[in-house]
Design an enzyme around this catalytic site. Structure first.
Site, PDB file in Angstrom:
ATOM      1  N   ASP A  51     -16.665  -1.278   3.866  1.00  0.00           N
ATOM      2  CA  ASP A  51     -15.512  -0.481   3.445  1.00  0.00           C
ATOM      3  C   ASP A  51     -15.364  -0.538   1.926  1.00  0.00           C
ATOM      4  OD1 ASP A  51     -14.584  -3.070   3.220  1.00  0.00           O
ATOM      5  OD2 ASP A  51     -12.568  -2.607   3.923  1.00  0.00           O
ATOM      6  N   ASP A 109     -14.970  -5.956   2.350  1.00  0.00           N
ATOM      7  CA  ASP A 109     -14.719  -7.084   3.259  1.00  0.00           C
ATOM      8  C   ASP A 109     -15.050  -6.758   4.714  1.00  0.00           C
ATOM      9  OD1 ASP A 109     -12.509  -5.419   3.524  1.00  0.00           O
ATOM     10  OD2 ASP A 109     -11.019  -7.037   3.403  1.00  0.00           O
ATOM     11  N   ARG A 110     -15.086  -5.475   5.078  1.00  0.00           N
ATOM     12  CA  ARG A 110     -15.408  -5.115   6.476  1.00  0.00           C
ATOM     13  C   ARG A 110     -16.861  -4.708   6.612  1.00  0.00           C
ATOM     14  NH1 ARG A 110     -10.090  -2.862   9.108  1.00  0.00           N
ATOM     15  NH2 ARG A 110      -8.653  -3.585   7.513  1.00  0.00           N
ATOM     16  N   ARG A 164       0.838  -1.200   0.000  1.00  0.00           N
ATOM     17  CA  ARG A 164       0.000   0.000   0.000  1.00  0.00           C
ATOM     18  C   ARG A 164       0.864   1.237   0.000  1.00  0.00           C
ATOM     19  NH1 ARG A 164      -4.667  -1.025   4.451  1.00  0.00           N
ATOM     20  NH2 ARG A 164      -5.447  -2.861   3.372  1.00  0.00           N
ATOM     21  N   ASP A 171     -13.526  -2.087  -0.263  1.00  0.00           N
ATOM     22  CA  ASP A 171     -13.465  -3.339  -1.013  1.00  0.00           C
ATOM     23  C   ASP A 171     -14.454  -4.386  -0.489  1.00  0.00           C
ATOM     24  OD1 ASP A 171     -11.797  -3.448   1.293  1.00  0.00           O
ATOM     25  OD2 ASP A 171     -10.802  -5.222   0.511  1.00  0.00           O
ATOM     26  N   LYS A 212     -12.358 -11.904   4.885  1.00  0.00           N
ATOM     27  CA  LYS A 212     -13.500 -11.441   5.649  1.00  0.00           C
ATOM     28  C   LYS A 212     -14.558 -10.979   4.657  1.00  0.00           C
ATOM     29  CE  LYS A 212     -10.662  -7.405   6.749  1.00  0.00           C
ATOM     30  NZ  LYS A 212      -9.285  -7.831   7.011  1.00  0.00           N
ATOM     31  N   SER A 241      -8.045  -1.171   0.917  1.00  0.00           N
ATOM     32  CA  SER A 241      -9.068  -1.408   1.930  1.00  0.00           C
ATOM     33  C   SER A 241      -9.813  -0.127   2.304  1.00  0.00           C
ATOM     34  CB  SER A 241      -8.416  -2.064   3.149  1.00  0.00           C
ATOM     35  OG  SER A 241      -9.415  -2.562   4.001  1.00  0.00           O
ATOM     36  N   HIS A 242      -9.776   0.265   3.575  1.00  0.00           N
ATOM     37  CA  HIS A 242     -10.564   1.414   4.024  1.00  0.00           C
ATOM     38  C   HIS A 242      -9.792   2.725   3.951  1.00  0.00           C
ATOM     39  CE1 HIS A 242      -8.299  -0.344   7.224  1.00  0.00           C
ATOM     40  NE2 HIS A 242      -8.484   0.690   7.998  1.00  0.00           N
TER      41      HIS A 242
END
Ligand SMILES: *[C@@H]1O[C@H](CO)[C@@H](O)[C@H](O)[C@H]1NC(C)=O
Length: 451
Positions: A301, A305-306, A36, A303, A402, A130-131
């Site tokens: 989020d 997954d959360r 990242r 992508d 997740k 991600s987030h």
């Protein structure tokens, strides 16, 4: 030179594969969630992306790579198209036989895990941070998942890093242009290749929806969400990639009204917001829940997954409580009636609420370091069915990531079966097991917890 999807014949001369000299960067060590960096690092450092993609491809043994299938997709953040174009050109030049790519290059992280497993791919390249915020001043990320559908284990990540430290050249097929807008197969003839290289643009929403149909009781969920005694829900995709999945599954299929789903159009900067399902950032959702017109709320989020779960008036369910409540009601989910429950797991910083359920139900409990790959190890060994992290991750062994939407359908399955409010279910849980408190250092406790 372009694809010829109709006839499969290639009248143009084969595409040229070239080897380009490059110099290594010292900072391409993948973290638990891949590499990242800010978008400007990818944009301004010469061949920064190419080096990392070559390192990923070179980490796969040539024997395994040749003719293999690899999945590519991401959360649509800024730089997504540039990255996909480079990955396609380099995968072709490095002997990959087939790429499966999401429509418009977009796939949620759980959908990528699902698609890797479905197509028996050797792995997948996931384009997300991600987030973290996106856009030209935000972050970009690239992560490698292996054949089990989950994040690469440390040995693989170390190998990728080692290669990136000494890389001297990369292979690319610069004339290869893929059309991400059209579903179906495109074939390309490459020089020195016996078989054509193929790209399949797939509807990952359908593959993923199909997976969930086999886990949950969609008829019961439909009754809950659109029957005579329906509850009202509000889901916030935060302009990430969960939007199309929410619309298809919750609205089209389970009958939620269209206004149940907000911020469902993926944007390359997530509307300038933090795409983070947390009371601090998911303010569109928390604001709309306050007056009590919705019984259940959730946010995802970038992508997908959360997840964050809320009850009426914004009653906040901590991620640590969420996984414990799902564990306590696990047989509301038909999938677990069939597979049985092999074990529960939580990451070390997650509260021990889950441990209490494990103890009472005599089901094994595992404590793991942070990082979903550790859950994946236990799942691959047939030891784990349900797990969660305090950082808003919850999931089961149907995939190796997740899964935000899975968590929402798990909660809705509990509501459908118990016909109680979220708040009553959580308070009953505390009465039965006691209540675990936790907070992240330096983080404000959400107002809704101060009751
Ligand atoms: C992906 O990249 C393209 C081209 O840069 C951009 O137009 C688009 O907004 C990005 N994201 C999505 C969700 O399409």
């Amino acid at each position: 030179l372009g694809p010829d999807p109709d006839s499969g014949t290639m009248e143009n001369s084969p595409l040229q594969v070239v080897t380009v000299p490059t110099a290594p960067y010292p900072d391409q060590r993948p973290g638990t969630d891949g590499l990242r960096k800010s978008v400007c690092v990818f944009q301004s450092r010469r061949n920064y992306l190419h080096n990392f993609v070559q390192s990923i491809l070179s980490s796969i043994d040539l024997r395994d790579r040749q003719g293999s299938t690899v999945v590519v997709g991401g959360d649509g953040r800024f730089f997504n198209q540039t990255a996909i174009e480079v990955i396609v050109q380099m995968a072709a030049a490095n002997g990959v036989g087939r790429l499966i790519i999401g429509h418009h290059g977009i796939m949620s992280t759980p959908a990528i895990s699902c698609v890797i497993r479905k197509y028996k791919a050797i792995g997948g390249i996931v384009l997300t941070a991600s987030h973290n915020p996106g856009g030209p001043h935000g972050d970009f990320g690239i992560k490698f998942n292996t054949a089990n559908g989950g994040p690469a284990k440390e040995a693989v990540s170390s190998k990728i890093f080692l290669i990136s430290r000494t890389i001297e050249e990369f292979a690319i097929c610069p004339g290869l242009k893929v059309d991400l807008t059209t579903l179906g197969r495109q074939t390309f003839d490459l020089e020195n290749k016996f078989k054509p290289f193929t790209v399949e643009i797939v509807d990952s929403v359908e593959s993923y929806a199909n997976l969930l149909r086999n886990i949950f009781d969609f008829a019961a969920l439909k009754e809950l969400l659109s029957g005579d005694h329906r509850i009202k829900i509000r889901l916030d995709a935060m302009h990430g990639v969960a939007g199309p999945y929410v619309r298809k599954i919750l609205c089209e299929e389970l009958g939620c009204p269209a206004n149940s789903a907000i911020n469902c159009v993926p944007m390359d900067d997530f509307g300038g917001q933090h795409p983070d399902p947390h009371p601090t950032y998911a303010t569109d959702l928390t604001d709309s829940m306050r007056d009590g017109q919705y019984d259940f709320g959730a946010a995802f989020d970038a992508d997908g997954d959360r997840n964050m779960i809320l009850g009426k008036h914004g009653f906040f369910v901590t991620p640590s409580d969420s996984v414990a409540v799902i564990a306590n009601n696990i047989f509301c989910i038909p999938y677990f009636q069939h597979t049985g429950v092999r074990g529960f797991a939580r990451s070390m910083p997650t509260s021990a609420a889950l441990d209490r359920v494990a103890k009472a139900t005599k089901i094994e409990l595992y404590e793991t370091p942070t990082g979903w790959k550790f859950f994946g190890n236990l799942m691959d060994a047939g030891m784990l069915s349900l797990c969660g992290e305090e950082s808003f991750g919850t999931g089961g062994d149907h995939i190796r990531e997740k899964d935000g939407l899975w968590a929402v359908l798990a909660w809705l399955s509990i509501l459908a079966s118990r016909r109680q409010s979220v708040e009553d279910i959580v308070k009953d849980h505390w009465l039965k097991y006691g209540r675990n408190y936790f907070t992240r250092s330096g983080e404000k406790t959400p107002e809704s917890l101060l009751i």
